[in-house]
Design an enzyme around this catalytic site. Structure first.
Site, PDB file in Angstrom:
ATOM      1  N   SER A   1      33.191  44.323  40.491  1.00 13.28           N
ATOM      2  CA  SER A   1      32.860  45.704  40.176  1.00 13.28           C
ATOM      3  C   SER A   1      31.488  45.884  39.532  1.00 13.28           C
ATOM      4  CB  SER A   1      33.961  46.268  39.282  1.00 13.28           C
ATOM      5  OG  SER A   1      33.771  47.629  39.113  1.00 13.28           O
ATOM      6  N   HIS A   2      31.481  46.378  38.320  1.00 10.31           N
ATOM      7  CA  HIS A   2      30.229  46.714  37.626  1.00 10.31           C
ATOM      8  C   HIS A   2      29.643  45.505  36.898  1.00 10.31           C
ATOM      9  CE1 HIS A   2      33.788  47.002  35.237  1.00 10.31           C
ATOM     10  NE2 HIS A   2      33.072  46.773  34.153  1.00 10.31           N
TER      11      HIS A   2
ATOM     12  N   ASP B   1      28.521  52.021  41.276  1.00 13.35           N
ATOM     13  CA  ASP B   1      28.525  50.661  40.719  1.00 13.35           C
ATOM     14  C   ASP B   1      28.526  49.579  41.792  1.00 13.35           C
ATOM     15  OD1 ASP B   1      31.087  50.979  41.671  1.00 13.35           O
ATOM     16  OD2 ASP B   1      31.997  49.804  40.065  1.00 13.35           O
TER      17      ASP B   1
ATOM     18  N   ASP C   1      30.721  47.804  43.442  1.00 14.02           N
ATOM     19  CA  ASP C   1      31.582  47.898  44.624  1.00 14.02           C
ATOM     20  C   ASP C   1      31.828  49.337  45.078  1.00 14.02           C
ATOM     21  OD1 ASP C   1      33.082  48.338  42.312  1.00 14.02           O
ATOM     22  OD2 ASP C   1      34.942  47.702  43.251  1.00 14.02           O
TER      23      ASP C   1
ATOM     24  N   ASP D   1      33.072  52.066  43.575  1.00 13.52           N
ATOM     25  CA  ASP D   1      34.188  52.938  43.198  1.00 13.52           C
ATOM     26  C   ASP D   1      33.905  53.781  41.958  1.00 13.52           C
ATOM     27  OD1 ASP D   1      34.372  50.796  41.496  1.00 13.52           O
ATOM     28  OD2 ASP D   1      36.462  50.293  41.948  1.00 13.52           O
ATOM     29  N   ARG D   2      32.911  53.375  41.158  1.00 11.86           N
ATOM     30  CA  ARG D   2      32.599  54.181  39.977  1.00 11.86           C
ATOM     31  C   ARG D   2      31.442  55.141  40.260  1.00 11.86           C
ATOM     32  NH1 ARG D   2      33.126  50.716  34.512  1.00 11.86           N
ATOM     33  NH2 ARG D   2      35.075  49.670  35.023  1.00 11.86           N
TER      34      ARG D   2
ATOM     35  N   LYS E   1      39.526  54.504  43.327  1.00 10.91           N
ATOM     36  CA  LYS E   1      38.555  55.484  42.892  1.00 10.91           C
ATOM     37  C   LYS E   1      37.351  55.388  43.818  1.00 10.91           C
ATOM     38  CE  LYS E   1      36.941  52.571  39.057  1.00 10.91           C
ATOM     39  NZ  LYS E   1      37.903  51.463  38.978  1.00 10.91           N
TER      40      LYS E   1
HETATM   41  C1  G16 Z   1      38.776  48.632  36.625  1.00 12.67           C
HETATM   42  C2  G16 Z   1      39.960  49.419  37.057  1.00 12.67           C
HETATM   43  C3  G16 Z   1      39.907  50.771  36.407  1.00 12.67           C
HETATM   44  C4  G16 Z   1      39.776  50.636  34.908  1.00 12.67           C
HETATM   45  C5  G16 Z   1      38.575  49.802  34.598  1.00 12.67           C
HETATM   46  C6  G16 Z   1      38.352  49.546  33.119  1.00 12.67           C
HETATM   47  O1  G16 Z   1      37.625  49.246  37.110  1.00 12.67           O
HETATM   48  O2  G16 Z   1      39.974  49.574  38.451  1.00 12.67           O
HETATM   49  O3  G16 Z   1      41.038  51.469  36.774  1.00 12.67           O
HETATM   50  O4  G16 Z   1      39.650  51.878  34.302  1.00 12.67           O
HETATM   51  O5  G16 Z   1      38.706  48.566  35.241  1.00 12.67           O
HETATM   52  O6  G16 Z   1      39.129  48.525  32.701  1.00 12.67           O
HETATM   53  P1  G16 Z   1      38.971  47.805  31.307  1.00 12.67           P
HETATM   54  O7  G16 Z   1      38.808  48.903  30.281  1.00 12.67           O
HETATM   55  O8  G16 Z   1      40.252  47.069  31.194  1.00 12.67           O
HETATM   56  O9  G16 Z   1      37.742  46.953  31.356  1.00 12.67           O
HETATM   57  P2  G16 Z   1      36.601  48.472  38.010  1.00 12.67           P
HETATM   58  O10 G16 Z   1      35.569  49.496  38.374  1.00 12.67           O
HETATM   59  O11 G16 Z   1      36.094  47.366  37.107  1.00 12.67           O
HETATM   60  O12 G16 Z   1      37.395  47.959  39.156  1.00 12.67           O
END
Ligand code: G16
Length: 543
Positions: free
Chosen positions: A113-114, A277, A279, A281-282, A376
């Site tokens: 992800s990010h 971000d 991937d 989704d954000r 998302k």
């Molecule tokens: C993932 C989940 C999201 C979540 C986020 C934050 O996002 O898909 O639903 O809100 O992690 O998680 P944490 O607060 O546990 O770090 P992503 O964009 O990293 O896939």
């Protein structure tokens, strides 16, 4: 086809977090580490023989190597087909769409992800089920259980497949379809939003800056914004995906997308700014002169969604994660629809979306989406914003101000303490949990506590219960603080402190966020002793 059984030893740290298994690349490069996890996924599934598996990732370092392994293991496991994005690329929402549209059994998405990418940075593997969404907890629990007892994996002996040519290929008797990663997704977006109205807005001189952060959204944003909607060439910045994201964190927040933020606050700001971000989704939404918090963005999108063709029939309900502000709840109330509060993690929205209890979902962590996929979706949020701007013909800043006047404003901030000592973080949470029952009726930093608990979620669709999802402390004046540990980090622990206050007085809607929340921030420090327990004087990231 030559299937090879390879004996292996379990690793004890393959527990999926908030969103799949995320570790540093060298960790994934240990002998059989990837193979163990992939085999554990397959071993915990039933009935996939002859069916399709979607595979794709955000293009980060190690993506191509892992895709070859997954494909060869899928062939050995008995999948009939693997659908893979060209070059190994699929944004997370696009992967969800391909799973749904192709009727695949499920999908494996490779992303952290990010988090940053590169030989020493982060990688991740996540399994999504046939509805296109992240595997629910009962599935991830089975995968984890399997990782602890695995003793062999199966793989076929075959040369690597060329992922850059489109078409169908044979891999040991299994078909591999290499598909255009963008086309089907772009068409889905076109079916949801008023592209002619948005195009007319761009043709009329509307300007925008989109920071793709050298991540997966670049090709999607270029095709949709510049090619289909007529935004000026150059609207998409950093549009070429790079395995290390150009050395940056592909995290669309005010720290890592600071250049965009500074531009949007300057005199030369375009009309609208956005980012996505690693991937895809954000999202980050910044109007000219105004940053829109993800919580506000969710509320605004829900309140205005009927302006987009895909949502003109209204919403069935709105869901938000618990740490997300209550702004969306008041929109749901006004619309006369249900609002749902789930734990952090998009996987918790899947049941609500499948059962049509919610149409739009969102999280404070820069995620918003709808029932069009089961992830998302960063570009979806940007396009819904553009659709609303085209329909209302007002600047984003005015739309936000009008929203606050109508619904009140939830001042909201998140303070992150990253990479802190894991024991110190657990100790801090244990201390808070021990205090919970004695807090109601007491005063912290001048604020009266009305309620304190450790959030637990009862899924209204399948009845499952998820406990210990974050410590909440509510105050009598309606403000709130929430403490939880991140489930997506890869080094030490990350403490997240979420702080919120609702203001309805029309004269108090334009304060600076950190000062509007100063006493809640002080209360968080007083209760949790963050400085002393973590050894940090200030948060690493404030959003
Ligand atoms: C993932 C989940 C999201 C979540 C986020 C934050 O996002 O898909 O639903 O809100 O992690 O998680 P944490 O607060 O546990 O770090 P992503 O964009 O990293 O896939």
């Amino acid at each position: 086809m030559m299937i090879r059984s390879v004996s292996t030893q379990p690793y004890d740290d393959q527990k999926p977090g908030t969103s799949g298994l995320r570790k540093k690349v060298p960790h994934f490069q240990q002998a059989n580490y990837v193979e163990n996890f992939v085999q554990s996924i397959f071993d915990s599934l039933e009935g996939f023989e002859g069916k399709a598996l979607v595979v794709g990732g955000d293009g980060r370092y190690f993506n191509r190597e892992v895709i070859q392994i997954v494909m060869k293991m899928a062939a050995a496991a008995g999948f009939g087909k693997v659908i893979v994005g060209q070059g190994g690329i699929l944004s997370t929402p696009a992967a969800s769409n391909v799973i749904r549209q192709s009727g695949a059994f499920g999908g494996i998405i490779l992303s952290a992800s990010h988090n940053p990418g590169g030989p020493k940075e982060d990688f991740g593997i996540k399994y999504n089920t046939g509805n296109g969404g992240p595997a629910p907890e009962k599935v991830t629990a089975e995968i984890y259980a399997r990782t602890k007892s695995i003793s062999e994996y199966k793989i076929i002996d075959a040369p690597d497949l060329d992922l850059d040519a489109l078409g169908d290929f044979d891999l040991g008797g299994m078909t591999v379809s290499v598909v255009d990663p963008v086309a089907a997704y772009a068409e889905l977006m076109e079916s949801l939003f008023d592209f002619p109205a948005i195009k007319a807005m761009f043709d009329g001189g509307f300007t925008m800056s989109f920071d793709a952060m050298h991540a997966v959204t670049g090709p999607y944003a270029t095709e949709i914004l510049e090619n289909r909607l007529g935004a000026a060439k150059g609207t998409v910045k950093n549009g070429t995906p790079l395995p290390d994201f150009g050395g940056h964190h592909p995290d669309p927040n005010l720290v890592h997308a600071k250049e965009l933020y500074d531009l949007m606050m300057s005199a030369d700001a375009p009309d609208f700014g956005a980012a996505s971000d690693g991937d895809g989704d954000r999202n980050l939404i910044i109007g000219k002169g105004i940053f829109v918090t993800p919580s506000d963005s969710l509320a605004l999108l829900a309140a205005n969604a009927h302006l987009a063709p895909g949502y003109k029939g209204g919403l069935s309900g709105i869901a938000r994660s618990m740490p997300t502000s209550g702004a969306a709840d008041r929109v749901a109330e006004k619309l006369g629809i249900e609002s749902y509060e789930t734990p952090t993690g998009w996987k918790f929205f899947g049941n609500l979306l499948d059962a049509d209890k919610a149409t739009i979902c969102g999280e404070e962590s820069a995620g918003t989406g709808s029932n069009h996929v089961r992830e998302k979706d960063g570009l979806w949020a940007v396009l819904l914003w553009l659709n609303i701007l085209a329909a209302r013909k007002e600047p984003a800043k005015d739309i936000v101000a009008a929203h606050w006047r109508e619904y009140g404003r939830n001042y909201y901030t998140r303070h992150d303490y990253e990479g802190i000592d894991a024991d110190a973080a657990e100790g801090l949470m244990a201390h808070l949990r021990a205090e919970l029952s004695s807090l109601p009726g007491t005063k912290i930093n001048g604020l009266f506590v009305s309620m304190a608990d450790d959030f637990s979620y009862h899924d209204p669709v399948d009845g499952s219960v998820s406990e210990n999802q974050g410590v909440r402390v509510m105050f009598e004046d309606g403000s709130r603080m929430v403490f939880r540990l991140s489930g997506t980090g890869t080094a030490g622990a990350t403490l997240r402190v979420y702080l919120e206050r609702l203001a309805t007085d029309p004269d108090k809607l334009a304060l600076e966020t950190q000062s509007a929340l100063a006493d809640v921030i002080g209360a968080a420090e007083d209760l949790a002793g963050i400085k002393q327990r973590t050894g940090r004087d200030a948060p690493d990231v404030i959003t």
